[in-house]
Design an enzyme around this catalytic site. Structure first.
Site, PDB file in Angstrom:
ATOM      1  N   ALA A  66       1.002  -0.204  18.312  1.00 49.66           N
ATOM      2  CA  ALA A  66       1.542  -1.314  18.922  1.00 49.66           C
ATOM      3  C   ALA A  66       2.569  -1.646  18.122  1.00 49.66           C
ATOM      4  O   ALA A  66       2.896  -1.355  16.962  1.00 49.66           O
ATOM      5  CB  ALA A  66       0.437  -2.400  18.960  1.00 49.66           C
ATOM      6  N   GLY A 105      -2.534   1.822  18.606  1.00 53.34           N
ATOM      7  CA  GLY A 105      -2.428   1.878  20.136  1.00 53.34           C
ATOM      8  C   GLY A 105      -2.060   3.051  20.737  1.00 53.34           C
ATOM      9  O   GLY A 105      -2.415   3.115  21.765  1.00 53.34           O
ATOM     10  N   GLU A 108      -5.053   4.951  21.058  1.00 51.13           N
ATOM     11  CA  GLU A 108      -6.025   4.292  22.033  1.00 51.13           C
ATOM     12  C   GLU A 108      -5.523   4.524  23.465  1.00 51.13           C
ATOM     13  O   GLU A 108      -6.327   4.820  24.445  1.00 51.13           O
ATOM     14  CB  GLU A 108      -6.014   2.731  22.040  1.00 51.13           C
ATOM     15  CG  GLU A 108      -6.797   2.357  20.887  1.00 51.13           C
ATOM     16  CD  GLU A 108      -6.824   0.830  20.377  1.00 51.13           C
ATOM     17  OE1 GLU A 108      -5.710   0.461  20.165  1.00 51.13           O
ATOM     18  OE2 GLU A 108      -7.768   0.060  20.374  1.00 51.13           O
ATOM     19  N   GLU A 128      -5.239   0.441  11.679  1.00 51.08           N
ATOM     20  CA  GLU A 128      -5.385  -0.900  11.801  1.00 51.08           C
ATOM     21  C   GLU A 128      -5.798  -1.752  10.698  1.00 51.08           C
ATOM     22  O   GLU A 128      -5.353  -2.798  10.124  1.00 51.08           O
ATOM     23  CB  GLU A 128      -5.995  -1.482  13.283  1.00 51.08           C
ATOM     24  CG  GLU A 128      -5.389  -1.226  14.417  1.00 51.08           C
ATOM     25  CD  GLU A 128      -5.349   0.439  14.747  1.00 51.08           C
ATOM     26  OE1 GLU A 128      -5.951   1.277  14.257  1.00 51.08           O
ATOM     27  OE2 GLU A 128      -5.122   0.457  15.956  1.00 51.08           O
TER      28      GLU A 128
HETATM   29  N1  T1G Z   1       5.900  -1.291  14.959  1.00 45.92           N
HETATM   30  C1  T1G Z   1       6.965  -1.623  14.754  1.00 45.92           C
HETATM   31  N2  T1G Z   1       7.717  -0.946  13.876  1.00 45.92           N
HETATM   32  C2  T1G Z   1       7.162   0.318  13.356  1.00 45.92           C
HETATM   33  C3  T1G Z   1       5.838   0.631  13.642  1.00 45.92           C
HETATM   34  C4  T1G Z   1       5.127  -0.226  14.472  1.00 45.92           C
HETATM   35  N3  T1G Z   1       3.774   0.055  14.538  1.00 45.92           N
HETATM   36  N4  T1G Z   1       5.607   1.785  12.871  1.00 45.92           N
HETATM   37  C5  T1G Z   1       6.854   1.874  12.002  1.00 45.92           C
HETATM   38  N5  T1G Z   1       7.675   1.031  12.349  1.00 45.92           N
HETATM   39  C6  T1G Z   1       9.132   0.959  11.903  1.00 45.92           C
HETATM   40  C7  T1G Z   1       8.940   0.578  10.539  1.00 45.92           C
HETATM   41  O1  T1G Z   1       9.089  -0.861  10.229  1.00 45.92           O
HETATM   42  C8  T1G Z   1      10.596   1.111  10.333  1.00 45.92           C
HETATM   43  O2  T1G Z   1      11.484  -0.084  10.535  1.00 45.92           O
HETATM   44  C9  T1G Z   1      10.561   2.559  11.012  1.00 45.92           C
HETATM   45  O3  T1G Z   1       9.745   2.310  12.004  1.00 45.92           O
HETATM   46  C10 T1G Z   1      10.651   3.826  10.272  1.00 45.92           C
HETATM   47  O4  T1G Z   1       9.099   3.301   9.599  1.00 45.92           O
HETATM   48  C11 T1G Z   1      -3.388  -2.188  19.586  1.00 45.92           C
HETATM   49  C12 T1G Z   1      -3.115  -3.349  17.132  1.00 45.92           C
HETATM   50  C13 T1G Z   1       4.616   5.844  11.847  1.00 45.92           C
HETATM   51  C14 T1G Z   1       3.611   6.940   9.911  1.00 45.92           C
HETATM   52  O5  T1G Z   1       0.031   0.715  11.808  1.00 45.92           O
HETATM   53  O6  T1G Z   1       2.543   4.161   9.449  1.00 45.92           O
HETATM   54  O7  T1G Z   1      -1.490  -0.288  17.072  1.00 45.92           O
HETATM   55  O8  T1G Z   1      12.624  -0.334   8.443  1.00 45.92           O
HETATM   56  O9  T1G Z   1       9.764   4.021   7.314  1.00 45.92           O
HETATM   57  O10 T1G Z   1       8.046   6.830   6.986  1.00 45.92           O
HETATM   58  O11 T1G Z   1      -5.256  -1.509  18.414  1.00 45.92           O
HETATM   59  O12 T1G Z   1       5.857   3.874  10.271  1.00 45.92           O
HETATM   60  O13 T1G Z   1      13.638   1.153   9.894  1.00 45.92           O
HETATM   61  O14 T1G Z   1      13.712  -1.145  10.622  1.00 45.92           O
HETATM   62  O15 T1G Z   1       7.477   3.940   8.066  1.00 45.92           O
HETATM   63  O16 T1G Z   1       8.486   8.197   8.967  1.00 45.92           O
HETATM   64  C15 T1G Z   1      -0.888   0.690  14.406  1.00 45.92           C
HETATM   65  C16 T1G Z   1       2.512   2.003  11.053  1.00 45.92           C
HETATM   66  C17 T1G Z   1      -0.193  -0.628  14.699  1.00 45.92           C
HETATM   67  C18 T1G Z   1       1.599   2.450  12.316  1.00 45.92           C
HETATM   68  C19 T1G Z   1       6.105   6.452  10.402  1.00 45.92           C
HETATM   69  N6  T1G Z   1       0.029   1.533  13.880  1.00 45.92           N
HETATM   70  N7  T1G Z   1       3.551   2.849  10.947  1.00 45.92           N
HETATM   71  O17 T1G Z   1       6.427   6.479   8.853  1.00 45.92           O
HETATM   72  O18 T1G Z   1       8.600   5.807   8.795  1.00 45.92           O
HETATM   73  S1  T1G Z   1      -1.409  -1.692  15.115  1.00 45.92           S
HETATM   74  C20 T1G Z   1       0.321   1.539  12.557  1.00 45.92           C
HETATM   75  C21 T1G Z   1       3.353   3.942  10.098  1.00 45.92           C
HETATM   76  C22 T1G Z   1      -1.939  -1.347  16.599  1.00 45.92           C
HETATM   77  C23 T1G Z   1      -3.713  -1.502  18.326  1.00 45.92           C
HETATM   78  C24 T1G Z   1      -3.359  -1.877  17.057  1.00 45.92           C
HETATM   79  C25 T1G Z   1       4.780   4.603   9.742  1.00 45.92           C
HETATM   80  C26 T1G Z   1       4.838   5.962  10.507  1.00 45.92           C
HETATM   81  P1  T1G Z   1      12.881   0.191  10.053  1.00 45.92           P
HETATM   82  P2  T1G Z   1       8.514   4.240   8.402  1.00 45.92           P
HETATM   83  P3  T1G Z   1       7.862   6.759   8.293  1.00 45.92           P
END
Ligand code: T1G
Length: 692
Positions: A66, A105, A108, A128
């Protein structure tokens, strides 16, 4: 091919509709992407010429979750839950074609599809919990039905991703695509049609949950395996409750329970802290003042000068990062000891199952030991990890000037020296940067990246990218004694030592710290690191408790005695020897020991630390308050669920921080003299984390 919206395209190839999502950088499920999928899927399902659908992503990864930036705000339609229900309820096969990091998400949504096919390098997981949340779109209900309760508990409680092969074994995916993913996915969909494979809707039945003989045993076993995570994280307890619901309730009721728990966590303090840190960690890696177009250079071959504790740890971090490493130590014996220590550390990791056994040989094959600095000639970057004295470091850089390429980077691992002065040892200070690794360097995530006055933007950008490529957390810091972390620790340690002389015992101070929520207190941490770091018998003053302990051979956990006594299992117990020394030192200092309350210990150790953080901000040693928090979470064990010292101070109220400092300043001096920034923020009702 039709444009569905600016981030979704729909193409129909011989009865197979391919929905291509392209929402950089990680295809996060923002509203615009959810809209595009809903519209595109609607068209495909309504089209009589379409018999199956493939959902795939362009760019680095399939949906990585998400959109975290939308959290805490009303969720716009279509919700992810509605989208997932549409996919799973579709009357035609929907196949998810996966690559990159399929997380949260994104996973999911993939579970709502009727089949999943993935590239070999794909990673899949539910992170999460690291945001203080649980999967909130059916993950806690579908995952145990697909892979079984025990694996679902591990995946959701750890938040760690698994690879495609493991996912295939668990049944999380149906096939691994070794060729072109799109072709493999459309072929898989076509075969699904030709074989008239029934649509597999995970929510339709109990799946592998049906086979769970005794869920209670599995929960108990998982609680044992993940006791530390569960003890500290509200989200872990929430995940257990949601997974309990999956074992007891019909799917829709379980989904409703999951939504309740998710909403509660989203609004809770721990998730707010952890989401703050998610953004803070990424902000800390950004060097805001680089000229446009500055590009990091690739680093493939690295050198390390010094094979002591730090040099070994840094070498292990570089080897784990896939680099070719040359490690130089003048004396052959100490070089041999260093290499042997590196090998045995990797072998120990392999023995614990943390490293494939064959990887040990692979890593050691990339390590070149040498006693000649000249063997560093081909390195892209050389780190010095020699004695913490300016003269030695300057001498090393002077010698390296004549050896390494003009475009090589020279990095100092100094923990507190002036990087500009170290750089002065080189004729090319513009190629010099500080890379302050934290011990043990192969374990600790934090690296303080110290830009010198002459460090070029390209060198700074290269250093930041290099640190990230190692899987570490880089924080750009300015030149200043102790940079961020050690400078704040020093203030805390001075007060902790004073409190022990005045009437507290080391274990009283440590108890207050663990009671506050930190994993351990300063004295237990010192025992862990070793009391003799920087101590030598020749120069020992014998005036401090630490020196007195070292003099009698009590050097910390490694010698089974330090501030604490340690048994064979390294359990720390209160030491009468330490207590005796404390009383002796109090008497020698002419101090009448007194009872000291836990509150006084907390105020005198935590508040001057925050005040020092404010001074670090004033002096621009840290670009933003959240950088200080990232340092503390990744370098000193500050619990992510508490955000960091500056985040905590904001939440606690800066007015109270100021009042406590002012109350103690007359007796305790300059560390309690409130910083001007703190006084201004209180006047203006501002906050540290709202500053920049
Ligand atoms: N939402 C918004 N922006 C995100 C994002 C996300 N989920 N993940 C990464 N970004 C942005 C980050 O802020 C950065 O932005 C750019 O992407 C590159 O990220 C409903 C509720 C995917 C492994 O927790 O683990 O789904 O600084 O530097 O090293 O049940 O990003 O360039 O402006 O980290 O290549 C669950 C979190 C969400 C994944 C890539 N998902 N992200 O790593 O790049 S909760 C996460 C990561 C959810 C559902 C629930 C990593 C990555 P900017 P980066 P990277």
């Amino acid at each position: 091919m039709t444009i569905v919206n600016e981030v979704v395209r729909l193409e129909i190839e011989d009865r197979i509709a391919v929905l291509s999502l392209d929402h950089p950088p990680v295809n996060a499920l923002s509203r615009i992407l959810r809209e595009g999928i809903a519209t595109g899927l609607g068209r495909a399902l309504a089209d009589p010429g379409v018999e199956a659908v493939v959902i795939l992503c362009e760019g680095a990864t399939f949906i990585a979750g998400a959109d975290i930036r939308e959290f805490g705000r009303p969720i716009a339609e279509p919700t992810l839950a509605a989208l997932i229900a549409t996919i799973e309820g579709a009357g035609k096969p929907v196949v998810a074609a996966l690559h990159g990091t399929v997380l949260g998400g994104g996973l999911e949504l993939a579970l709502a599809c009727h089949a999943r096919i993935a590239r070999p390098s794909t990673k899949l997981g539910f992170p999460e919990i690291k945001l203080g949340l649980i999967p909130g779109a059916g993950g806690t209900q579908r995952l145990p039905r697909l892979v079984g309760l025990s694996h679902a508990l591990d995946l959701i409680l750890t938040g760690e991703p698994i690879g495609a092969a493991r996912a295939r074994t668990l049944g999380l995916i149906d096939e691994i695509a070794y060729g072109d993913l799109r072709s493999a996915a459309t072929a898989f969909a076509r075969a699904h049609l030709e074989q008239r494979t029934p649509l597999r809707r995970i929510a339709a039945d109990a799946g592998r949950l049906a086979g769970t003989i005794d869920p209670a045993d599995m929960f108990d076993a998982a609680k044992m395996r993940h006791a530390r995570i569960i003890a500290r994280n509200d989200a872990a307890r929430g995940a257990l409750n949601a997974l309990h619901a999956a074992t007891r309730l019909p799917f829709e009721e379980g989904l409703a329970r999951e939504r309740e728990i998710f909403a509660e966590l989203m609004n809770g303090p721990q998730s707010k802290a952890q989401r703050y840190l998610f953004a803070a960690t990424r902000a800390a890696a950004k060097l805001g003042d680089l000229p446009a177009g500055t590009r990091p250079k690739p680093i493939a071959r690295v050198g390390i000068v010094g094979a002591g504790t730090m040099g070994r740890g840094i070498a292990m971090a570089f080897l784990a990062g896939g680099l070719d490493v040359t490690i130089v130590e003048t004396a052959r014996e100490s070089l041999g000891r260093g290499v042997a220590a590196i090998r045995s550390a990797f072998e120990a990791s392999a023995a614990k199952g943390r490293l494939r056994p064959e990887a040990v040989a692979g890593r050691m094959a990339r390590l070149t030991p040498s006693t000649a600095l000249s063997d560093l000639a081909g390195c892209d970057l050389v780190v010095e990890a020699v004695f913490e004295t300016l003269a030695v470091k300057r001498e090393i850089f002077g010698k390296l000037d004549a050896i390494v390429r003009p475009d090589a980077i020279l990095a100092t691992n100094t923990s507190h020296l002036d990087v500009n002065q170290v750089a002065g040892g080189s004729k090319r200070p513009e190629r010099v940067i500080g890379l302050h690794f934290f011990t043990p360097a192969h374990v600790m995530k934090l690296v303080e990246v110290v830009r010198g006055a002459k460090t070029t933007p390209e060198v700074a950008a290269t250093a930041m990218a290099f640190v990230k490529s190692l899987g570490k957390v880089g924080v750009a810091v300015g030149v200043g004694d102790g940079f961020i972390g050690n400078r704040m620790v020093r203030v805390r340690r001075q007060e902790a030592d004073r409190l022990v002389l005045e009437g507290a015992m080391p274990w009283d101070v440590d108890r207050v710290f663990t009671g506050f929520g930190l994993p351990m207190g300063p004295f237990r941490m010192a025992d862990l690191a070793g009391l003799d770091l920087g101590w030598s018998r020749e120069a020992s003053s014998g005036r401090s408790l630490r020196a007195r302990l070292c003099e009698i051979g009590r050097r910390g956990e490694k010698s089974k005695a330090g501030f604490y006594d340690y048994d064979a299992e390294r359990t720390a117990t209160i030491s009468p020897v330490t207590e005796g020394l404390v009383r002796e030192l109090s008497e020698a200092a002419g101090l009448q020991r007194r009872a000291i309350t836990d509150r006084e210990i907390l105020e005198r150790c935590l508040y001057p630390m925050i005040n020092e953080g404010a001074k670090i901000l004033e002096e621009r040693i840290a670009a933003r308050a959240s950088d200080i928090d990232v340092v503390w979470v990744n370098g000193y064990g500050w619990p992510p669920v508490m955000g960091g010292p500056m985040f905590w101070a904001d939440a606690n109220g800066l007015g109270e921080v100021l009042e406590v400092l002012r109350r103690h300043e007359p007796a305790l001096g300059s560390a309690f003299r409130p910083s001007g920034l703190l006084e201004r923020l209180v006047r203006e009702e501002g906050s540290f984390t709202g500053l920049f």
